[in-house]
Design a protein around this motif. Structure first.
Motif, PDB file in Angstrom:
ATOM      1  N   GLN A 295       0.810  -1.208   0.000  1.00  0.00           N
ATOM      2  CA  GLN A 295       0.000   0.000   0.000  1.00  0.00           C
ATOM      3  C   GLN A 295       0.844   1.258   0.000  1.00  0.00           C
ATOM      4  O   GLN A 295       1.894   1.314   0.637  1.00  0.00           O
ATOM      5  N   GLY A 296       0.352   2.289  -0.668  1.00  0.00           N
ATOM      6  CA  GLY A 296       1.039   3.578  -0.670  1.00  0.00           C
ATOM      7  C   GLY A 296       0.548   4.422  -1.830  1.00  0.00           C
ATOM      8  O   GLY A 296      -0.256   3.959  -2.653  1.00  0.00           O
ATOM      9  N   PHE A 297       1.028   5.643  -1.888  1.00  0.00           N
ATOM     10  CA  PHE A 297       0.659   6.526  -2.989  1.00  0.00           C
ATOM     11  C   PHE A 297       1.509   6.193  -4.211  1.00  0.00           C
ATOM     12  O   PHE A 297       2.734   6.091  -4.118  1.00  0.00           O
TER      13      PHE A 297
ATOM     14  N   GLN B 319      19.226   9.047  10.943  1.00  0.00           N
ATOM     15  CA  GLN B 319      17.805   9.145  11.289  1.00  0.00           C
ATOM     16  C   GLN B 319      17.425   8.530  12.643  1.00  0.00           C
ATOM     17  O   GLN B 319      17.868   7.458  12.999  1.00  0.00           O
TER      18      GLN B 319
ATOM     19  N   SER C 274      12.964   0.593  -5.914  1.00  0.00           N
ATOM     20  CA  SER C 274      13.947   1.662  -5.758  1.00  0.00           C
ATOM     21  C   SER C 274      13.994   2.046  -4.287  1.00  0.00           C
ATOM     22  O   SER C 274      12.952   2.197  -3.639  1.00  0.00           O
ATOM     23  N   GLN C 277      18.566   4.783   1.605  1.00  0.00           N
ATOM     24  CA  GLN C 277      18.621   4.848   3.057  1.00  0.00           C
ATOM     25  C   GLN C 277      18.287   6.259   3.555  1.00  0.00           C
ATOM     26  O   GLN C 277      17.915   6.436   4.713  1.00  0.00           O
ATOM     27  N   GLU C 278      18.395   7.250   2.686  1.00  0.00           N
ATOM     28  CA  GLU C 278      18.049   8.625   3.071  1.00  0.00           C
ATOM     29  C   GLU C 278      16.593   8.730   3.490  1.00  0.00           C
ATOM     30  O   GLU C 278      16.207   9.653   4.213  1.00  0.00           O
ATOM     31  N   ARG C 279      15.763   7.824   3.002  1.00  0.00           N
ATOM     32  CA  ARG C 279      14.352   7.745   3.399  1.00  0.00           C
ATOM     33  C   ARG C 279      14.035   6.274   3.603  1.00  0.00           C
ATOM     34  O   ARG C 279      13.282   5.677   2.841  1.00  0.00           O
ATOM     35  N   PHE C 280      14.653   5.719   4.649  1.00  0.00           N
ATOM     36  CA  PHE C 280      14.697   4.254   4.727  1.00  0.00           C
ATOM     37  C   PHE C 280      13.424   3.631   5.275  1.00  0.00           C
ATOM     38  O   PHE C 280      13.330   2.396   5.326  1.00  0.00           O
ATOM     39  N   GLU C 282      10.801   3.986   3.567  1.00  0.00           N
ATOM     40  CA  GLU C 282      10.031   3.942   2.323  1.00  0.00           C
ATOM     41  C   GLU C 282      10.681   2.969   1.345  1.00  0.00           C
ATOM     42  O   GLU C 282      11.891   2.819   1.325  1.00  0.00           O
ATOM     43  N   ARG C 284      10.104   2.147  -2.894  1.00  0.00           N
ATOM     44  CA  ARG C 284       9.330   2.484  -4.094  1.00  0.00           C
ATOM     45  C   ARG C 284       9.195   1.241  -4.977  1.00  0.00           C
ATOM     46  O   ARG C 284      10.170   0.575  -5.290  1.00  0.00           O
ATOM     47  N   THR C 299       5.021   4.544  -3.456  1.00  0.00           N
ATOM     48  CA  THR C 299       5.879   4.746  -2.295  1.00  0.00           C
ATOM     49  C   THR C 299       5.264   4.023  -1.098  1.00  0.00           C
ATOM     50  O   THR C 299       4.300   4.494  -0.498  1.00  0.00           O
ATOM     51  N   ILE C 300       5.812   2.849  -0.810  1.00  0.00           N
ATOM     52  CA  ILE C 300       5.339   2.061   0.320  1.00  0.00           C
ATOM     53  C   ILE C 300       5.952   2.630   1.595  1.00  0.00           C
ATOM     54  O   ILE C 300       7.160   2.817   1.673  1.00  0.00           O
ATOM     55  N   GLU C 301       5.112   2.932   2.593  1.00  0.00           N
ATOM     56  CA  GLU C 301       5.618   3.392   3.883  1.00  0.00           C
ATOM     57  C   GLU C 301       5.687   2.211   4.835  1.00  0.00           C
ATOM     58  O   GLU C 301       4.737   1.431   4.943  1.00  0.00           O
ATOM     59  N   GLN C 319       7.567   5.350  11.810  1.00  0.00           N
ATOM     60  CA  GLN C 319       8.976   5.235  11.447  1.00  0.00           C
ATOM     61  C   GLN C 319       9.898   4.731  12.558  1.00  0.00           C
ATOM     62  O   GLN C 319       9.781   5.128  13.698  1.00  0.00           O
TER      63      GLN C 319
END
Lengths: 373, 373, 373, 373
Positions: A295-297, B319, C274, C277-280, C282, C284, C299-301, C319
């Motif tokens: 799930q996600g956008f 982070q 994709s 680690q800068e937005r780990f 997430e 894609r 974009t999977i959270e 997170q």
């Protein structure tokens, strides 16, 4: 392919945009009549002459009435400051011309109504320059809402924020005249109100708080003389839609750092959409259900699956630009004229939008909810 | 290092969060007294026993009054449903304990006031779980506002939107009881209201539109019997701050697809900031001026330059997580107790926030602007 | 719950990380034995004393051999500079301890092999600190690859870039000693090589170009005396996987502005992923097929659907942080010890990674493709 | 304003792009001669007739030699499949025409050299369609590198990845003929190689691994008969620049989900830049130094500060589209012809790029580093 003569009044930002769009549309879209840049009008002769040369008009005038009454002109495009729209549009309508007018078409709903009635009575077509909704991915957004893909719509949040009035020493201009530009609610608010209506239909009730952030501005660059600002710099609206859902709308030209934050988020029981004009070749879509791990956008990139993107480029991901949105607007107007159908948004839609602008001003003054008749 | 005894009431989402935070804080921060997980209380004995084992408490009880009156406990942490906070907090205060309470501390401002007065009279310290503002990059944001780096503040737009109540067949719970959770304005609204106050100071006036999106919900999963929902699912506020600027606030638990859209945009004459908890190790900053070719929003990544990030990790970009925010909250509370200073946000701040929540409900019902006394 | 004694050697960045992780793991995971911080060792007595106090060890020593041989210690955690790992690990293994060692475990594959053979012969468990692959969304990524959700894998592009060595006047350190840190290919390259193997399995052949960007560095801050740098600052690899696909890998510690650009893109016939680690929190994901109007990267959270995220927090979107990744690593090591299973990545895997590091150096020197035996 | 006659050969994707660009350029740029769409040529008569009507050419032919030799044509635009470029370009040059040719201009460097020598000898101007580098924010990027704003350049990572060949059952086409399209290294690789040269200057040495992912493809949609693919689907290069820095380049048309991942990251001692064509109105810039609390990548949005953006729109943030890039290319070519200056990239630059393409193929076959003469 026969010709259709175009006359453009005004040669500023939107004058350029209209000229380029009419030049371009015939190459991109399968038009039945070829738009010809017949004449440009500007009371500033140097500006008129420059536009005449740059865009390849056949003729130039410093008297817009000559343009309006010229027999080779079928469409009159009005891109002058807002206060001038009404007189010009009525003259063009009286001369039997189709009218393509920049937004807002009038300083208030009453004037807009007069204009729309004149156009409807005369049987001419009208088109208003709310160009952002011509975006292929916004057509997709609307389609997804109408088809039920998003389920029942739950809520809406819309914004149009830029920063060109942030500097307190920015010079006073016609945009700051209540009878002229009409403040940010008219200048930018009309775009996001129009977008809200495009997506979700009529707004029936609203509350608003309009605010003048910079109380006075220099009358000229560097001048110590300042003129009072009588219009709003930021407008915050709470709205209710006829379809049952509610939302909020912000118009803001003091949004430091924002160049084109025109966007929305709309949630439904089956999905939601998020959009910003800052990346207008993208639409973010969340679909309820499916594998919970995935799930996600989803960031949808504009491509040939989103008409009329394919008219500009056969490959996805290449992107269209702002001027291309205007070319779509022009092409749709030309098609509407050709097919005898209504263009969209026309003067009637502009009137509907202007009513909301007027009621926002009223609601802010009265500090009460106001209904949109 | 002497010990400081911790008692936690409740073992759900926030019970876990508190337990982990008190366990972790001593390793991360240079505390003068070591927090000891002395006792956990839950009226559900199985849940209590599980928490006792999992988090390493010394003792467990099914009677929270035992915990509150235990002589080895110096801090009582209250993580139960909102309706229970007041009774528990008052009992803990009466027993001379410092109180760490989840938000909202009470169903209305009057109750919150009673609690804060009891605490202040008893001379105990209080801390309320508005953990998101413990974020190092939000401390930076606040510092930039206070120091004048952003210039005069022009406007604010805040939101806390999630989607856990979007499903119309989601089951009725205590959150939907007006005397319990108090609706989204209390549950999520309190977070973004608190964040607005953290950044910009007091709100003096507001207008609000609160909406119940799902009118009734099943009393149990799959049940055909439904119970009416008497609280708001979406709240839209227009606010004015004591400092002179205005803004808007949305609280929404029917925001399909959004898991943690807690964020804001604040504009000033010299710069602006944009933040979302969805990427809470980042802060976007726009600085007015400089080379016009290079203007834009800078994405600042949390690092050791943003205290207390460096307590967690010496290198930037690594982070921190949600539980780390709670550890910062705990460490600050322990430091406040040690130093005899006020914690923040304390019961007084929670009362200020609750007043805004109450006034939002009032404004929505009366359909009028309401002042915050 | 019985105890399991932990001894940590080294108190720097990774020493802190291990200490916090062993402190935290017992609260988060359902462990059968409780980790106890038995002893910390540092030859710098002040640093050792500070860590002893901060993390709550029972004892402290300046002689790591005391720690290794202590009967109350079951796991020896080695977080010293790389050159020291081998001696310490062999001593710990000889003493029958399980070993948790930071990466790279050895300056070359031969040494790593000696270490792994000693551990396997002694029957002790080993764990190596490639913490980034403990990320719940990377477990999802691996699962999607293994299950065939991505179809046949077509290609891979991996990178680990940071900027802590960009400044030419940054001081010479043990990381720049070929027998010490071993250059960026060992320091950061081992992470992205390990991640590539974690996702796609063995690499069989590679080509590499290793480059020293800064030829010499001051021996101390501000010193005019400089020492030659004999290791690589940037490593660029072209690789082939046993499964048939190929890829590229970059390791770079002169990547100006990048704090944690550890990421990859992997494409398959049915989808692609994709990650950075800068937005780990997430991941894609692009899925081939479906409605062409809706195609794009999702974009999977991270959330409870991605184990073990739910151990940290019951709600999605909150997170986890870097230290949480280390807690997962510790918990998995403890579980492996308990269950008699192999941990992952263990010394054998570290040896496999080190072979690739060694072969990259060889390929760069010989300017030829090299096979991994 | 006198006219300059344009003849376009080919009416596919690029034929449209050229036609629209020559139509548009005169409206956007202050040209001294007006481009006139004199003639279009396509050996498919229906396609030619459609383009003739759509773009408003004066004449149409199914014999490109008629076009090349037409006295009213001053510029011949070649947009046919790559194998046809050489013959057409040489004929146009022989007829004394300026030549605007799509990339790659030839299947190998030897042919490209022959073409460039013919053009230089004839004294005609040439322009090659590497349109992406016409982007205003890439002109900024180049300027920042040349001016030293980024300091000494440390490294480069470039990629051009799309997914139009991912499907193994995608049909065999001329792009897959070694003497035709030349594989992805020629089709997409030439773009990113050209961009690397545009930013950083000559490449002197390279290593490459070229891979055919799909070994055979159907000769027609749904056909069971398959034809072997003899060209590369993915190319991975390691490169060295004459200026001293090194880098990597990937060209990939099997990059599932990617529609236009043409981008780079370039690091210098004073700053770095990151770009992707997926959001080509943005450039990300990191500047070393300044307040450590504010460090990060700034997302620069294209605006009038980045010439020639202002020719399209006076306001920032409105964005240009792909076809606008082609209009810039055309305008620069027309200006070069007018001013007697060299256009860029011209046949000489295309030859330089083609040498790198040829050497990449050679390096992959020989599995060795190759120098670019």
């Amino acid at each position: 392919m026969s010709d259709i003569g175009i006359g453009i009044i005004g040669t500023g930002f939107m004058g350029q945009s209209h000229a380029l769009a009419y030049r371009a549309a015939g190459g991109i879209f399968p038009l039945t009549r070829k738009p010809v840049l017949e004449m440009v009008a500007d009371n500033n002769e140097a500006a008129g002459a420059a536009a005449f040369r740059q865009y390849g008009f056949k003729r130039v005038t410093n008297n817009w009435r000559d343009l309006v009454n010229d027999p080779h002109i079928h469409i009159v495009s009005i891109t002058t400051p807002n206060t001038l729209h009404k007189e010009m549009a009525l003259a063009a309508i009286a001369a039997g011309k189709h009218v393509h007018c920049e937004k807002p078409i009038a300083p208030n709903a009453a004037d807009a109504k007069e204009m729309l009635e004149a156009a409807e009575k005369a049987g001419v077509k009208t088109q208003v320059g709310f160009n952002y909704i011509k975006n292929p991915v916004l057509k997709l957004a609307r389609e997804m809402i109408i088809s039920g893909e998003l389920g029942d719509i739950i809520g809406f949040r819309g914004i149009h924020a830029e920063d060109y009035m942030t500097d307190p020493d920015g010079v006073w201009s016609w945009r700051l005249d209540p009878k002229g530009g009409g403040g940010v609610i008219a200048d930018l608010g009309s775009h996001i109100i129009g977008m809200a209506r495009f997506l979700l239909g009529p707004i029936t009730e609203l509350f608003a708080d309009l605010e003048t952030v910079v109380p006075s501005r220099p009358i000229a660059p560097g001048s110590s003389e300042r003129r009072a600002v009588e219009v709003d710099d930021i407008a915050r609206l709470t709205v209710r839609f006829a379809r049952g859902c509610r939302g909020s709308i912000e118009a803001n030209w003091c949004a430091t750092g924002r160049k084109m934050q025109l966007g929305f988020e709309v949630a439904g029981t089956k999905g939601s959409l998020s959009f910003t004009q800052e990346r207008f070749n993208e639409l973010r879509y969340y679909k309820v259900g499916g594998d919970p791990r995935h799930q996600g956008f989803t960031t949808i990139e504009a491509g040939p699956a989103h008409a009329p993107y394919g008219r500009f480029c056969v490959a996805p991901g290449h992107q269209i630009g702002f001027n291309d949105l205007k070319a779509i607007e022009v092409a749709e107007f030309l098609a509407a004229i050709e097919n005898g159908e209504g263009a969209n948004p026309d003067f009637r839609e502009a009137w509907e939008i202007q009513k909301i602008v007027d009621m926002a001003i009223k609601a802010s003054v009265t500090r009460n909810w106001v209904s949109i008749s």
